[in-house]
Design an enzyme around this catalytic site. Structure first.
Site, mmCIF file in Angstrom:
data_model
loop_
_atom_site.group_PDB
_atom_site.id
_atom_site.type_symbol
_atom_site.label_atom_id
_atom_site.label_comp_id
_atom_site.label_asym_id
_atom_site.label_seq_id
_atom_site.Cartn_x
_atom_site.Cartn_y
_atom_site.Cartn_z
ATOM 1 N N LYS A 198 0.846 -1.211 0.000
ATOM 2 C CA LYS A 198 0.000 0.000 0.000
ATOM 3 C C LYS A 198 0.875 1.252 0.000
ATOM 4 C CE LYS A 198 -1.823 2.777 3.061
ATOM 5 N NZ LYS A 198 -1.896 4.077 2.367
ATOM 6 N N ALA A 200 1.474 5.491 -0.093
ATOM 7 C CA ALA A 200 0.845 6.576 0.669
ATOM 8 C C ALA A 200 -0.263 7.232 -0.167
ATOM 9 C CB ALA A 200 1.875 7.603 1.075
ATOM 10 N N THR A 252 6.682 7.222 13.601
ATOM 11 C CA THR A 252 6.809 6.437 14.832
ATOM 12 C C THR A 252 5.442 6.192 15.457
ATOM 13 O OG1 THR A 252 9.061 7.182 15.175
ATOM 14 C CG2 THR A 252 7.878 6.442 17.136
ATOM 15 N N GLU A 272 10.517 0.821 9.984
ATOM 16 C CA GLU A 272 11.480 1.892 9.660
ATOM 17 C C GLU A 272 10.758 3.194 9.955
ATOM 18 O OE1 GLU A 272 14.539 1.507 8.485
ATOM 19 O OE2 GLU A 272 14.599 -0.454 7.519
ATOM 20 N N CYS A 306 13.566 10.789 6.411
ATOM 21 C CA CYS A 306 13.585 10.262 7.780
ATOM 22 C C CYS A 306 14.953 10.430 8.419
ATOM 23 C CB CYS A 306 13.210 8.794 7.751
ATOM 24 S SG CYS A 306 14.145 7.880 6.521
ATOM 25 N N GLU A 403 10.424 15.361 15.328
ATOM 26 C CA GLU A 403 10.661 15.311 13.887
ATOM 27 C C GLU A 403 9.745 16.307 13.191
ATOM 28 O OE1 GLU A 403 9.385 11.782 11.768
ATOM 29 O OE2 GLU A 403 11.284 11.765 10.698
HETATM 30 P P1 NAP Z 1 2.616 7.802 8.248
HETATM 31 O O1 NAP Z 1 1.534 8.749 8.471
HETATM 32 O O2 NAP Z 1 3.028 6.909 9.355
HETATM 33 O O3 NAP Z 1 2.184 6.928 6.991
HETATM 34 C C1 NAP Z 1 2.969 5.898 6.449
HETATM 35 C C2 NAP Z 1 2.071 4.918 5.739
HETATM 36 O O4 NAP Z 1 1.219 4.275 6.681
HETATM 37 C C3 NAP Z 1 1.146 5.557 4.715
HETATM 38 O O5 NAP Z 1 0.967 4.673 3.644
HETATM 39 C C4 NAP Z 1 -0.129 5.717 5.520
HETATM 40 O O6 NAP Z 1 -1.270 5.872 4.744
HETATM 41 C C5 NAP Z 1 -0.137 4.447 6.320
HETATM 42 N N1 NAP Z 1 -0.936 4.481 7.536
HETATM 43 C C6 NAP Z 1 -1.451 5.562 8.208
HETATM 44 N N2 NAP Z 1 -2.122 5.162 9.307
HETATM 45 C C7 NAP Z 1 -2.024 3.807 9.361
HETATM 46 C C8 NAP Z 1 -2.500 2.809 10.269
HETATM 47 N N3 NAP Z 1 -3.192 3.125 11.363
HETATM 48 N N4 NAP Z 1 -2.214 1.519 10.024
HETATM 49 C C9 NAP Z 1 -1.482 1.174 8.936
HETATM 50 N N5 NAP Z 1 -1.008 2.076 8.030
HETATM 51 C C10 NAP Z 1 -1.266 3.374 8.237
HETATM 52 O O7 NAP Z 1 3.926 8.509 7.769
HETATM 53 P P2 NAP Z 1 4.053 9.571 6.618
HETATM 54 O O8 NAP Z 1 3.630 10.870 7.172
HETATM 55 O O9 NAP Z 1 3.433 9.079 5.365
HETATM 56 O O10 NAP Z 1 5.635 9.548 6.355
HETATM 57 C C11 NAP Z 1 6.517 10.295 7.083
HETATM 58 C C12 NAP Z 1 7.161 9.467 8.177
HETATM 59 O O11 NAP Z 1 7.821 8.340 7.630
HETATM 60 C C13 NAP Z 1 8.225 10.231 8.913
HETATM 61 O O12 NAP Z 1 8.083 10.049 10.296
HETATM 62 C C14 NAP Z 1 9.520 9.617 8.425
HETATM 63 O O13 NAP Z 1 10.582 9.740 9.295
HETATM 64 C C15 NAP Z 1 9.119 8.219 8.184
HETATM 65 N N6 NAP Z 1 10.026 7.574 7.237
HETATM 66 C C16 NAP Z 1 10.928 6.660 7.716
HETATM 67 C C17 NAP Z 1 11.819 6.043 6.858
HETATM 68 C C18 NAP Z 1 12.819 5.039 7.372
HETATM 69 O O14 NAP Z 1 13.389 4.325 6.571
HETATM 70 N N7 NAP Z 1 13.036 4.959 8.668
HETATM 71 C C19 NAP Z 1 11.784 6.329 5.498
HETATM 72 C C20 NAP Z 1 10.856 7.258 5.029
HETATM 73 C C21 NAP Z 1 9.977 7.864 5.920
HETATM 74 P P3 NAP Z 1 -1.698 7.360 4.314
HETATM 75 O O15 NAP Z 1 -0.671 7.853 3.386
HETATM 76 O O16 NAP Z 1 -2.971 7.256 3.646
HETATM 77 O O17 NAP Z 1 -1.780 8.169 5.579
#
Ligand code: NAP
Ligand code: MG
Length: 493
Positions: A198, A200, A252, A272, A306, A403
Site C-alpha cells: 500500500k 501513501a 513512529t 522503519e 527520515c 521530527e
Molecule cells: P505515516 O503517516 O506513518 O504513513 C505511512 C504509511 O502508513 C502511509 O501509507 C499511511 O497511509 C499508512 N498508515 C497511516 N495510518 C495507518 C495505520 N493506522 N495503520 C497502517 N497504516 C497506516 O507517515 P508519513 O507521514 O506518510 O511519512 C513520514 C514518516 O515516515 C516520517 O516520520 C519519516 O521519518 C518516516 N520515514 C521513515 C523512513 C525510514 O526508513 N526509517 C523512510 C521514510 C519515511 P496514508 O498515506 O494514507 O496516511
C-alpha cells in the site's frame, strides 16, 4: 617571439539575486489515466468500496488522477490473491527463475526512468534533479541488486536452509514513493514471498506505474498486488489474518499502533520509523564541504527525509564562521517549480505537511529560538517553505527533539567530544548521524559512541542497495538493503 597578451575577462560578480533562465522538464510524455483501479491478481480492478480519491500535484494544487480507495474486502481479496500465488507458483519457483523476473523489472524501470522521474516529481513535489538522479536510478538498482541474490540464498545463509515467510503486507510513506516500494518489493520477491503493497495516499502514482510495469513483465498473477487507500486501508492490511509479515516505513506513531496490532500474532514485523539526526561539525573539518553536506542533509527533498540532518552541532570555535556560510548558502538555494532542473527545493508534499512545518516554526520562535529564513520569493500557488535556520536552540526545545519533516534546521554548539556525544544521543530516535572532521580517529570514536543505525562521515544522505539501513530506539527495528535486508523475509532468522 612575444605572445600577444590575453585580455583578462571581467570578473564574474557574485550576486544573490542572480536568476537562472527557466529550464522546465517536459511532462508531455507522461501517460496518466484519469482513474486507477486496484492492482489485484495481475489486473486493475474496481474497488469493492466503489470509492475513489484524488491525488494532486502539490506544486500547483492541480488534480492528477483519481485513485481507488480499498476497503477491508478489497484488502482481503488482495491477500487471498497473494496467498494463492504463493502456494501455487512463487514458493515453488527456483530462485534462478525468480531472478529473471526481478532483473526484467529492473530493466523496465531503467527504460521508463524519464517518465517515472517526471511523474514522481509531479505527484510528490520533489525536484526533478532528485527524482531523476536519485530516486528512480536507486529504485532500479535495488531490483537489480536483489535479483542477484535470488538464486544464492543458500550461500548468503549457509547451513540455515533459508525459507520464505509467505505473504508480506508492505506499507510505505510519501517521501520516496517508488524507492520505498523498491526497497520493500525487491528483497521480498528475491526470497520467494508474495506481496500486498500500500503506497501513501498522497503519492500513489509511481507505485501504480510500477504495477503496469509488473503486469508487462509477465510476473505471475498475484505475486505482487498494489492497493491504494488511506490509513484505514493500511490498518486493514495489518489486521488481516492471512498476512505473515508486515514491513512498515512511516511515522513512529503509526509504527507503535502497528506493533500493538501485531503483538501476540505470528506476524513478523520490521519498522522503519522517524528520525532526528545529529550532524556534527568539528573545528578541524573542511568547512565549505561540511556546509554543503549540512545543506544537502536538511534541505534535500524539502527535509522530507527520515534520516535528514535536522539537528546541527557546531564546535564553538568555528560557530560564527559556519553560521555565516550557512546563511550565505541558503540565500542561493532556488525554491520553486520542482519540474525546473535548476530547482534545489521543490514543493512540500501536502497542505497538511506544510501546516505541520509552519506550526513547528512558530513553536521554535515562541521557545526563544532565533530564526533566519532565506529571503527568496516562493510561488503563490502550491505548498512551499523557505529554507529555515534556528540558532539559540537548546536541548529542551521541541524543534530540537521532535521530527519536523521539513526544511528547518535546529543549530546548537558544543565544546568537547563527550559533550556532543551526550547531546546527539539525547533523543528518542536513532536512525542516522553525520560527523565532519579531518581526523580518522575522531570518526572512529564518534561512530562507536553515537547511537544511530547509519553514520556518515564527511558526507551525508548517501544510499546504496548493498548497505543495510535501519534504526535504533524509536526509529524502529530490522534492516533494509544489503544481505541483512534478505533476512527480514526469511524464516530461519
Ligand atoms: P505515516 O503517516 O506513518 O504513513 C505511512 C504509511 O502508513 C502511509 O501509507 C499511511 O497511509 C499508512 N498508515 C497511516 N495510518 C495507518 C495505520 N493506522 N495503520 C497502517 N497504516 C497506516 O507517515 P508519513 O507521514 O506518510 O511519512 C513520514 C514518516 O515516515 C516520517 O516520520 C519519516 O521519518 C518516516 N520515514 C521513515 C523512513 C525510514 O526508513 N526509517 C523512510 C521514510 C519515511 P496514508 O498515506 O494514507 O496516511
Ligand atoms: Mg500527489
Amino acid at each position: 617571439m612575444q605572445l600577444p597578451k590575453k585580455k583578462t575577462p571581467k570578473a564574474l560578480k557574485f550576486n544573490a539575486t542572480f536568476t537562472y533562465a527557466p529550464a522546465p522538464e517536459s511532462k508531455s510524455h507522461v501517460k496518466l489515466q484519469e482513474q486507477y483501479g486496484l492492482f489485484i491478481n495481475g489486473k486493475f480492478e474496481k474497488p469493492n468500496s466503489g470509492k475513489y480519491f484524488e491525488t494532486i500535484n502539490p506544486a500547483t494544487e492541480e488534480k492528477l488522477a483519481m485513485v481507488a480507495d480499498a476497503n477491508a474486502k478489497d484488502v482481503d481479496k488482495a491477500v487471498k490473491a497473494a496467498r494463492t500465488a504463493y502456494d501455487k507458483v512463487w514458493s515453488k519457483m527456483p530462485g534462478k527463475e525468480r531472478a529473471k523476473y526481478i532483473f526484467r523489472i529492473s530493466r523496465m524501470l531503467q527504460e521508463k526512468a524519464r517518465e517515472l522521474s517526471v511523474l514522481e516529481t509531479m505527484d510528490g513535489g520533489k525536484p526533478i534533479r532528485e527524482s531523476r538522479d536519485i530516486d528512480i536510478p536507486l529504485a532500479a538498482n535495488h531490483f537489480f541488486y536483489y535479483a542477484g541474490w535470488a538464486d544464492k540464498l543458500d550461500y548468503a545463509f549457509p547451513n540455515q536452509q533459508p525459507k520464505s515467510l509467505g505473504v508480506a503486507g508492505q506499507i510505505i510513506p510519501w517521501n520516496f514513493p517508488l524507492l520505498m516500494a523498491a526497497w520493500k518489493i525487491a528483497p521480498a520477491l528475491a526470497t520467494g514471498n508474495t506481496i500486498v503493497l500500500k503506497p501513501a495516499e498522497t503519492t500513489p502514482l509511481t507505485a501504480l506505474k510500477l504495477a503496469e510495469i509488473i503486469q508487462e513483465s509477465g510476473l505471475p498473477e498475484g505475486v505482487v498486488n498494489i492497493i491504494t487507500g488511506a490509513g484505514a486501508t493500511g490498518a486493514a492490511l495489518v489486521q488481516h489474518p492471512g498476512i505473515d509479515k508486515i514491513a512498515f516505513t512511516g511515522s513512529t506513531d503509526v509504527g507503535k499502533l502497528i506493533q500493538r496490532a501485531t503483538a501476540g500474532t505470528n506476524k513478523r514485523l520490521t519498522l522503519e520509523l522517524g528520525g532526528k539526526a545529529a550532524n556534527i561539525i568539528f573545528e578541524d573539518a573542511p568547512l565549505d564541504q561540511a556546509v554543503e553536506g549540512i545543506i544537502n542533509g536538511i534541505f534535500f527533498n524539502q527535509g522530507h527525509v527520515c534520516c535528514a540532518g535536522s539537528r546541527l552541532f557546531v564546535q564553538e570555535s568555528v560557530y560564527q564562521k559556519v553560521i555565516r556560510k550557512l546563511k550565505d548558502r541558503i540565500e542561493t538555494l532556488i525554491v520553486g517549480d520542482p519540474l525546473d532542473k535548476n530547482t534545489d527545493i521543490g514543493a512540500i508534499n501536502s497542505k497538511q505537511q506544510l501546516d505541520t512545518i509552519k506550526k513547528y516554526i512558530s513553536i521554535g520562535i515562541k521557545e526563544g529560538g532565533e530564526i533566519h529564513e532565506s529571503s527568496c520569493a516562493i510561488p503563490k500557488k502550491g505548498f512551499y517553505c523557505r529554507p529555515t535556520l534556528f540558532t539559540n536552540v537548546s536541548q529542551s526545545h521541541r524543534i530540537a527533539r521532535e521530527e519536523i519533516f521539513g526544511p528547518v534546521l535546529a543549530i546548537q554548539t558544543f565544546r568537547t567530544d563527550d559533550e556532543v556525544i551526550e547531546k546527539a544521543n539525547n533523543t528518542a530516535y536513532g536512525l542516522s548521524a553525520g560527523v565532519w572532521t579531518d581526523k580518522g580517529s575522531k570518526i572512529f570514536n564518534m561512530t562507536s559512541k553515537l547511537r544511530a543505525g547509519v553514520i556518515w562521515a564527511n558526507t551525508f544522505n548517501k544510499f546504496d542497495p548493498t548497505s543495510p539501513f535501519g534504526g535504533y530506539k524509536e526509529s524502529g527495528f530490522g534492516r533494509e538493503g544489503g544481505v541483512q535486508g534478505l533476512s527480514a523475509y526469511l524464516k530461519s532468522f
